[in-house]
Scaffold this active site. Structure first.
Site, short mmCIF file in Angstrom:
data_model
loop_
_atom_site.label_atom_id
_atom_site.label_comp_id
_atom_site.label_asym_id
_atom_site.label_seq_id
_atom_site.Cartn_x
_atom_site.Cartn_y
_atom_site.Cartn_z
N GLU A 163 -5.55 0.97 -2.28
CA GLU A 163 -4.14 0.69 -2.56
C GLU A 163 -3.27 1.06 -1.36
OE1 GLU A 163 -2.49 2.77 -5.92
OE2 GLU A 163 -0.57 1.75 -5.73
N GLU A 210 5.91 12.05 0.53
CA GLU A 210 5.82 13.52 0.70
C GLU A 210 4.37 13.95 0.43
OE1 GLU A 210 8.10 11.99 -1.14
OE2 GLU A 210 9.96 12.42 -0.09
#
Ligand SMILES: Cc1cc2nc3c(=O)[nH]c(=O)nc-3n(C[C@H](O)[C@H](O)[C@H](O)COP(=O)(O)OP(=O)(O)OC[C@H]3O[C@@H](n4cnc5c(N)ncnc54)[C@H](O)[C@@H]3O)c2cc1C
Length: 392
Positions: free
Chosen positions: A244, A380
């Protein structure tokens, strides 16, 4: 390391370019080039055209009916499709679940599911995230209890992209609460027409219905739909996520959008402003740098070097570039990009608008693309992973 394409690779590119020019419907490429709304029919029409050619699973090996292309050929195919204005293939079937089924599924599961994915007939959705289980994916709570030949599934998935069209959904479900959270997860294939499944829309800030909540209320799932072993789903989930994140970098689409940005900046006369041209140039440098990084990965793969550990880096840079592009598009059109007109996303829309027609979808696209630094694992969290696995 050689980043140049060989004559054979260039010939392959020409072959793909010719095929795409002949087969990509003009009404679809018009929408893509102008960032207009793509319907389910548009997406599936293109998927089926690719499927007929055996290219909807363009990264599949020949053993499973794919073209067996190497990494460079796959890259060239993706680039030619993106530059020509083909829609991004909905990845959940061909790019995500198919490799898992190939690697860990039973021969029966391979026989049952892979042909429908390749042909573009069967639409898959991804059921990983839950409220409270996004970054902390191992905490998923959606429960699957084994009762004889069935699992009974109860719980909720969320952010399910295009789940309103889903025929099937692959889910991470909790089959055990013993030990570490990762060790009690299984990977289940669920028919979305099963009684007890409810799909509810989430309308995002661009006004679109792209994501959903999916609820499971005593849904009976044949035990045969378990992929691999019970409680080993985390291993399969991680395998899928690496696919992905590489896909999300989407440098080819950014190259196409850069050309759109230049077109709009010229039409709006801001291209004459040296400061604005500076911003475009900086972005172009970033795109070229990302492309070089992708080519380095491909060159590594060609020489047999595994390089999926940079998937996170590609995801971070790719998503930031996509967002910057939409910011510059908004700046280029200035005040004309501000009006948010939902209907203007429709091809052929003739209503009142302010400024040139290309201004109308800019705000919606800007809002939509905020997602890229969140989905597929937030940036993050990607930075944490890169820090651990790449920098050491
Ligand atoms: C448009 C869209 C489509 C999506 N499609 C799908 C889909 O089809 N299927 C699916 O399963 N999921 C999908 N997702 C879900 C997506 O994978 C999650 O949103 C993502 O993993 C983040 O999880 P979360 O939303 O629960 O945020 P949280 O995990 O709650 O994070 C909230 C904030 O905290 C930060 N944060 C969390 N943990 C850390 C940490 N350890 N260190 C530093 N910062 C941290 C995050 O970066 C974020 O800024 C989609 C999401 C979006 C926005």
């Amino acid at each position: 390391m050689d980043l140049n394409f060989t004559p054979e690779e260039q010939a392959f590119r020409q072959q793909i370019r010719g095929w795409v020019a002949e087969n990509l419907p003009k009404d679809i490429s018009h929408k893509v080039h102008n960032a207009l709304r793509l319907s389910k029919d548009d997406l599936q029409r293109w998927a089926k055209i690719l499927g007929k050619q055996g290219w909807h699973g363009w990264a599949w090996p020949t053993q499973f009916g794919g073209p067996g292309w190497n990494a460079i050929q796959r890259h060239l195919f993706e680039e030619e499709c993106a530059l020509a204005g083909a829609p991004r293939v909905v990845p959940f079937g061909p790019v995500m679940v198919a490799p898992v089924i190939m690697a860990f599924g039973s021969p029966e599961q391979q026989k049952r599911h892979l042909p429908g994915i390749m042909s573009g007939d069967v639409w898959w959705s991804q059921g990983y995230s839950e409220p409270g289980s996004g970054s902390d994916l191992a905490s998923v709570k959606c429960r699957a209890e084994r009762r004889g030949d069935y699992y009974v599934v109860n719980g909720q998935k969320t952010w399910t992209t295009l789940g309103q069209y889903g025929d099937w959904i692959f889910c991470l479900v909790r089959t055990s609460t013993e030990g570490k959270p990762q060790t009690g997860i299984s990977f289940l294939l669920i028919d979305m027409k099963s009684p007890g499944i409810t799909v509810r829309p989430i309308i995002t800030m661009d006004g679109e219905h792209e994501v959903n909540e999916v609820w499971f209320d005593n849904v009976e799932v044949p035990a045969d739909n378990l992929v691999g072993e019970e409680n080993k789903g985390w291993t399969y989930a991680k395998y899928l996520l690496a696919h992905e994140r590489t896909n999300i970098a989407d440098v080819n689409r950014s190259k196409r959008e850069l050309e759109r940005l230049k077109r709009i900046a010229k039409a709006e006369k801001v291209y004459d402003d040296v400061r604005f041209r500076d911003e475009i140039a900086k972005l172009e440098v970033d795109i070229v740098a990302l492309e070089m990084m992708v080519l380095r990965v491909l060159s590594g793969e060609k020489s047999g070097k595994q390089s999926l550990d940079v998937a996170g880096l590609l995801k971070i840079r790719g998503s930031e570039i996509q967002q910057r592009l939409t910011e510059l598009l908004m700046l280029a059109a200035g005040p004309f990009s501000v009006p948010f007109i939902h209907d203007a996303m429709e091809a052929g829309w003739q209503g009142d608008h302010v400024g040139a027609a290309y201004c109308a979808p800019l705000a919606a696209t800007y809002f939509n693309v905020r997602k890229t630094t969140i989905y597929g694992g937030s940036n993050e969290v990607q930075r944490n992973i890169v820090a651990q696995t790449v920098l050491g």
